[in-house]
Design an enzyme around this catalytic site. Structure first.
Site, PDB file in Angstrom:
ATOM      1  N   HIS A 130      -7.230  -7.427   2.145  1.00 61.08           N
ATOM      2  CA  HIS A 130      -8.080  -6.382   2.713  1.00 61.08           C
ATOM      3  C   HIS A 130      -8.531  -6.727   4.125  1.00 61.08           C
ATOM      4  CE1 HIS A 130      -9.003  -4.968  -1.604  1.00 61.08           C
ATOM      5  NE2 HIS A 130      -8.004  -4.298  -1.087  1.00 61.08           N
ATOM      6  N   GLU A 189      16.250  -3.771   3.767  1.00 64.55           N
ATOM      7  CA  GLU A 189      15.315  -4.886   3.579  1.00 64.55           C
ATOM      8  C   GLU A 189      16.010  -6.137   3.064  1.00 64.55           C
ATOM      9  OE1 GLU A 189      11.321  -2.938   1.933  1.00 64.55           O
ATOM     10  OE2 GLU A 189      13.126  -2.145   0.988  1.00 64.55           O
TER      11      GLU A 189
END
Length: 547
Positions: free
Chosen positions: A185, A407
């Protein structure tokens, strides 16, 4: 000079302020008398309600990703399981209310740490909610971000979501933590607020309060007592560069600059910032923190919120990228020995084909109701058969433009064959680096390997770009590399036709591209392809581009 993992670009210099220390561990030798235990249980229940209410108020005043993260913390504080388990410790073992919450949180934190990846990084959320509830029980002040009137760099062991979100609109100019990763976060909110941030910095909390530091989120460095000239350069670099909504090279060649978004609020902010469209809509953010998959109608509503922000503009939607560091209970097994190499991305459709078909149907319905130009792409593709199956499903659902994420090295090497099946590709440089260098991108001590400047990664990008040139197909970049102003011209020279990034990077990338012609970009690309190390690649590009 301290080094870590740069997770939010930019540079800033200011004096150090430390995050207040967490609450001390409540004593374990206190035994509550049976007659008093229900009052302790009541204290836990009321404290959890008070914390949830306080976080709800903060959520109402936040926006974008900060709002979503604060709301997730509110849900943790409201979790009946946490309250009931803590209450059981009081009733059965006579623990004090504060001690019971502490022990219960420790169990939850340990379980998250065992899951690894993104879930392990949420341990900070548990500690934050724990401390808030205990502070409420003990009626003491909650530790958190200091209030300052002058610019400062916040240094901490780790930051809880409520702490990081509280920085919005304040005087903090950069973040430095000893723990955390690129999906923590701290990283997410730092990027959304445009604050340079470096995580995984060993010894960061040993920097003296008041010392001046230069934080470079691009290089992942923290320099103590930098020279005045470096401070001046950092302040100049920290100026937000406006974006006029059109990306182009010095010779007039257009190069669309898109935004990466996770939901409607992000899309609106990206449109305001001038993004020419969306290069990566991470649909998994519509699925997180749910025990069951959202219905088709719920998905349609979520997708329309993004599409509505970009009428007549391109919106590239990535289908559910669950697994690895983003496990979902309805899509993934409870345990995989190596989740980064397990059932993630498109591979989830092997186990739950209806999950993908429902998502494609919902996206097609949303596209019918909005005016955006919708493209859809699948993550974690490794074979031509996987691409063919996905393209067939997407087109059957009514979606005409279909692509895939590059990817894996396998997909990069098969780019020419994949272009026979799909309309476009988009390079996810974060995962491409992870799989090419065999280095967990969530592990800060391997940050030097998870670097898009690594020659092996650049050569794979060049191979994909050349395959795209041969057939005139779009080759986008939507990983972190897309927002790097120094790397952007090189990517263009390698054959990339569009870049997608956090909206705050649009102006800086546009300015870098506007200084170089197509020939200069190709010359820089040719130079980096001869480099043997990441440092040599940077130096080679700088020598050509003059930076």
């Amino acid at each position: 000079m301290l080094r870590g993992r740069g997770v939010s670009a930019g540079a800033a210099a200011a004096s150090v302020v430390h995050l207040a220390l967490p609450l001390p561990e409540p004593p374990s030798d206190i035994v509550i008398a049976p007659a008093d235990r229900e009052s302790e249980v009541s204290a836990i229940e009321w404290a959890a309600v008070a914390v949830a209410d306080e976080l709800r108020s903060r959520t109402a005043g936040a926006s974008g990703e900060a709002r979503d993260i604060l709301d997730a913390s509110r849900l943790l504080a409201s979790d009946p399981e946490l309250v009931s388990e803590a209450s059981a410790l009081v009733r059965t073992n006579g623990r004090s209310a504060a001690r019971a919450v502490w022990e219960t949180a420790a169990v939850h934190e340990k379980n998250l740490a065992a899951l690894g990846g993104r879930m392990a990084e949420r341990a900070a959320d548990i500690r934050d909610v724990r401390d808030r509830i205990i502070a409420e029980i003990l009626e003491v002040e909650m530790p958190g971000v200091p209030d300052r009137d002058e610019p400062f760099v916040l240094v901490a062991s780790d930051l809880a979501p409520a702490d990081t979100a509280a920085l919005e609109g304040g005087c903090c100019v950069a973040l430095v933590t000893e723990q955390g990763g690129p999906t923590s976060h701290t990283a997410i909110i730092a990027r959304s607020l445009g604050l340079p941030a470096v995580v995984g910095v060993i010894g960061a909390t040993g920097i003296a309060v008041g010392a001046t530091v230069l934080v470079d989120g691009d290089r992942g460095t923290v320099e103590v007592d930098p020279s005045p000239s470096k401070i001046h350069a950092a302040k100049a670099a920290g100026i937000v560069v406006p974006f006029d909504g059109t990306g182009s090279l010095a010779d007039g060649t257009e190069l669309p600059l898109f935004a990466n978004v996770g939901g409607a609020a992000d899309a609106v902010a990206a449109a305001v910032a001038g993004a020419e469209g969306v290069g990566l809509f991470r649909t998994e953010f519509c699925f997180l923190d749910r025990a069951e998959a959202p219905t088709v109608d719920e998905q349609v509503a979520a997708y329309r919120g993004v599409l509505a922000a970009f009428p007549d503009r391109r919106v590239v939607v990535r289908t559910l990228d669950a697994g690895s560091d983003k496990p979902l209970p309805f899509a993934n097994s409870e345990h995989e020995d190596n989740p980064a190499l397990g059932v993630r991305g498109l591979r989830v459709a092997r186990r739950s084909p209806a999950l993908l078909d429902d998502q494609l149907r919902a996206l097609a319905l949303a596209a019918e109701q909005e005016d955006a130009l919708v493209d859809v792409m699948a993550p974690m593709v490794a074979t031509v058969d996987e691409a063919r199956d996905f393209a067939s499903r997407a087109r059957a659902a009514g979606l005409s433009r279909v692509g895939i994420m590059i990817e894996t090295p396998a997909a990069a090497l098969l780019a020419a064959e994949l272009f026979e099946i799909v309309d476009f590709v988009s390079l996810g440089t974060n995962d491409l680096a992870q799989y090419t260098l065999a280095a967990d991108r969530l592990l800060s001590e391997l940050g030097d390997l998870n670097d898009p400047w690594q020659p092996a990664v650049l050569r794979l990008i060049g191979a994909v770009g050349e395959a795209g040139r041969q057939v005139g197909r779009s080759v986008g970049v939507c990983g972190e590399a897309g927002g790097d102003p120094a790397l952007a011209p090189v990517l263009v020279g390698l054959g990339v036709t569009s870049l997608s990034m956090t909206p705050r990077a649009l102006g800086r990338v546009a300015a870098a591209l506007a200084q170089n012609t197509s020939d200069q970009c190709r010359e820089a690309a040719a130079a980096v392809l001869l480099a043997a190390t990441a440092d040599e690649a940077r130096a080679a590009a700088s020598a050509v581009l003059g930076r």
